[in-house]
Enzyme design. Sequence first.
Site, PDB file in Angstrom:
ATOM      1  CG  HIS A 213      -6.691  17.657  -0.653  1.00 42.54           C
ATOM      2  ND1 HIS A 213      -5.694  16.816   0.650  1.00 42.54           N
ATOM      3  CD2 HIS A 213      -6.217  18.580  -0.310  1.00 42.54           C
ATOM      4  CE1 HIS A 213      -6.021  17.719   1.566  1.00 42.54           C
ATOM      5  NE2 HIS A 213      -5.367  18.854   0.890  1.00 42.54           N
TER       6      HIS A 213
ATOM      7  CG  ASP B 148      -3.903  26.519  -2.914  1.00 40.06           C
ATOM      8  OD1 ASP B 148      -4.213  27.252  -1.882  1.00 40.06           O
ATOM      9  OD2 ASP B 148      -3.025  25.000  -2.779  1.00 40.06           O
TER      10      ASP B 148
HETATM   11  N1  ACO Z   1      -2.513  16.705 -11.955  1.00 38.08           N
HETATM   12  C1  ACO Z   1      -2.248  16.413 -12.338  1.00 38.08           C
HETATM   13  N2  ACO Z   1      -2.395  14.378 -11.979  1.00 38.08           N
HETATM   14  C2  ACO Z   1      -1.938  14.554 -10.591  1.00 38.08           C
HETATM   15  C3  ACO Z   1      -2.619  15.527 -10.269  1.00 38.08           C
HETATM   16  C4  ACO Z   1      -3.052  17.132 -10.863  1.00 38.08           C
HETATM   17  N3  ACO Z   1      -2.998  18.343  -9.938  1.00 38.08           N
HETATM   18  N4  ACO Z   1      -2.789  15.513  -8.849  1.00 38.08           N
HETATM   19  C5  ACO Z   1      -2.282  14.093  -8.079  1.00 38.08           C
HETATM   20  N5  ACO Z   1      -2.302  13.493  -9.626  1.00 38.08           N
HETATM   21  C6  ACO Z   1      -2.038  11.992  -9.996  1.00 38.08           C
HETATM   22  C7  ACO Z   1      -0.168  12.015  -9.685  1.00 38.08           C
HETATM   23  O1  ACO Z   1       0.326  11.810 -10.478  1.00 38.08           O
HETATM   24  C8  ACO Z   1      -0.977  10.155  -9.721  1.00 38.08           C
HETATM   25  O2  ACO Z   1      -0.869   9.696 -10.547  1.00 38.08           O
HETATM   26  P1  ACO Z   1      -0.174   8.518 -10.594  1.00 38.08           P
HETATM   27  O3  ACO Z   1      -1.131   7.262  -9.986  1.00 38.08           O
HETATM   28  O4  ACO Z   1      -0.429   8.330 -12.397  1.00 38.08           O
HETATM   29  O5  ACO Z   1       1.316   7.914 -10.797  1.00 38.08           O
HETATM   30  C9  ACO Z   1      -1.807  10.455  -8.397  1.00 38.08           C
HETATM   31  O6  ACO Z   1      -2.313  11.275  -9.369  1.00 38.08           O
HETATM   32  C10 ACO Z   1      -1.776  10.594  -6.903  1.00 38.08           C
HETATM   33  O7  ACO Z   1      -1.057  11.315  -6.871  1.00 38.08           O
HETATM   34  P2  ACO Z   1       0.349  11.628  -6.202  1.00 38.08           P
HETATM   35  O8  ACO Z   1       0.825  12.512  -5.794  1.00 38.08           O
HETATM   36  O9  ACO Z   1       0.033  10.250  -5.076  1.00 38.08           O
HETATM   37  O10 ACO Z   1      -1.008  12.796  -4.686  1.00 38.08           O
HETATM   38  P3  ACO Z   1      -0.311  13.051  -3.406  1.00 38.08           P
HETATM   39  O11 ACO Z   1      -1.289  12.060  -2.506  1.00 38.08           O
HETATM   40  O12 ACO Z   1       0.682  12.518  -3.337  1.00 38.08           O
HETATM   41  O13 ACO Z   1      -0.212  15.003  -3.556  1.00 38.08           O
HETATM   42  C11 ACO Z   1      -1.595  16.386  -3.898  1.00 38.08           C
HETATM   43  C12 ACO Z   1      -1.414  15.459  -3.370  1.00 38.08           C
HETATM   44  C13 ACO Z   1       0.373  17.733  -3.908  1.00 38.08           C
HETATM   45  C14 ACO Z   1      -1.802  18.034  -3.574  1.00 38.08           C
HETATM   46  C15 ACO Z   1      -1.178  16.576  -5.589  1.00 38.08           C
HETATM   47  O14 ACO Z   1      -2.644  16.045  -5.611  1.00 38.08           O
HETATM   48  C16 ACO Z   1      -0.808  17.810  -6.128  1.00 38.08           C
HETATM   49  O15 ACO Z   1       0.419  17.600  -6.847  1.00 38.08           O
HETATM   50  N6  ACO Z   1      -1.586  18.147  -6.726  1.00 38.08           N
HETATM   51  C17 ACO Z   1      -1.068  20.082  -7.246  1.00 38.08           C
HETATM   52  C18 ACO Z   1      -0.416  20.501  -5.606  1.00 38.08           C
HETATM   53  C19 ACO Z   1      -1.545  21.558  -5.208  1.00 38.08           C
HETATM   54  O16 ACO Z   1      -2.735  21.361  -5.857  1.00 38.08           O
HETATM   55  N7  ACO Z   1      -1.369  21.527  -4.326  1.00 38.08           N
HETATM   56  C20 ACO Z   1      -2.211  22.123  -2.821  1.00 38.08           C
HETATM   57  C21 ACO Z   1      -2.461  20.744  -2.175  1.00 38.08           C
HETATM   58  S1  ACO Z   1      -3.529  21.584  -0.774  1.00 38.08           S
HETATM   59  C22 ACO Z   1      -3.252  22.160   0.475  1.00 38.08           C
HETATM   60  O17 ACO Z   1      -1.787  21.878   0.352  1.00 38.08           O
HETATM   61  C23 ACO Z   1      -3.432  23.472   0.379  1.00 38.08           C
END
Ligand code: ACO
Length: 431
Positions: free
Chosen positions: A308, A365
């Site tokens: 998140h 989710d």
């Molecule tokens: N699986 C694997 N790796 C992940 C995940 C995941 N679910 N989420 C984040 N990461 C990793 C990223 O690849 C990144 O790695 P790095 O530092 O090596 O590059 C690090 O964790 C930070 O992640 P960001 O993408 O910078 O986080 P951001 O804040 O931009 O994105 C998000 C948040 C979109 C929710 C992300 O965690 C994600 O894609 N999760 C899966 C989708 C999801 O569950 N979305 C629902 C969110 S809640 C909502 O909107 C209701």
Amino acid sequence: MSEEKAILTIDGKQIELPVYTGTDGTKAIDIGKLYDEHRMITYDPSLANTGLCRSKITYIDGDAGILRYRGIPIEQFDNESPNFVETAWLLIFGRLPTQDELLDFRARLTNNALLHEGLRQRIEMLPPSAPPMASLSAAISEMACYYKGYLTLDDDEQLTEVAARMISTVRTIAAYSYRRSQGLPIIYPNPKLRYVANFLHMMFSYPYLHYEITPEIEDAMNLILILHADHEQNCSTATVRVVGSSLANMFSSCSAGVSALWGSLHGGANVEVMKMLDGIYAGGLTPEQCIEAAKDKANPFRLFGFGHRVYKNYDPRAKILKAACDKVFAQLQHQDPLLDIARKLEELALSDQYFVDRKLYPNVDFYSGILLRAIGIPTNMFTVIFAIGRLPGWIAHWKEQHDNPTNRIIRPRQVYEGNDITDYIPLKERS
Ligand code: ACO
């Protein structure tokens, strides 16, 4: 006005910037005059560090895993009261309603449950197989054609009425789209039923057979809607604010919110979680392989329902939903192998260094789909349910944006990196 100042030093010059402090002590440096006075902008990709507005609606402490609606901790909503309708009123109007206010709002929801016949016919024209989020976004936008008296709102009475109309109608639209997709007859709303029960009735009754609404299922649905009701400046709510800042009406602003919610990184993640769990159940991947795939940077796959932007701790909504799955499954004597797979994935992720280092925990989710499935909601309606839940939050933020006497159109800037001045080449001279 803030007394505290931040000093920015650049090119040997010191620039004083006002600082605002939130209720929790978070400091925000006001750079609003930076361009006008100094021809400088800030660069904050994805607005991860930018306060879009000053808001009194919802508070999140992402490190501690805290969520509060108008100051009330989310854990206190895990009850019969406040239920979803009361929660909606609280979010929109800023305080808990009195008995009379709640009765009045309930009556408005009942009176507005029917679709305008014109709108119903418009929905009829969409293909039955239309993605439900596309139908929802289109239908909310089209409400502007049928309720033109609410395109500008002059007083609180009009706001209350249009809020009730939207919150009530959105559930009728959702149920109607579902019925059409299944080739089933439309079930009209029943004025004797409360908000959630009426939705379940419109989804699952037959003209000759009323769906039996058990208290366990009604409570679980209520809880799901409450937990989705607001989440401060998430992607869809920020979208509603951006659109609303141009003084666009509530229908078009909330329709844009539905579109933003649809994406798989946001509300659409609940569908992806289900696909992932189903895939594991079908034997496509083991939970261990799934974790490895999520960690592999060469693989675009992510562990959906994990991570998140704000929470660097367990999402409190996920905690409540996980407990609700256990409770509702026991009450209904229901079993679902996907719940065991989800628990296994969570256990693996929370003990894996990749997820620990990045502070990736289950988000709302991760468990919501399993609970929705137990209620009988089909997977392609999951994000629609999220939208029904989130609508009061969108309305509250739209209202806050509109009520702000200092509202300016939200219009970010950019760091331009394209060509410098370039001469046009006539077509025949291009090689
Ligand atoms: N699986 C694997 N790796 C992940 C995940 C995941 N679910 N989420 C984040 N990461 C990793 C990223 O690849 C990144 O790695 P790095 O530092 O090596 O590059 C690090 O964790 C930070 O992640 P960001 O993408 O910078 O986080 P951001 O804040 O931009 O994105 C998000 C948040 C979109 C929710 C992300 O965690 C994600 O894609 N999760 C899966 C989708 C999801 O569950 N979305 C629902 C969110 S809640 C909502 O909107 C209701």
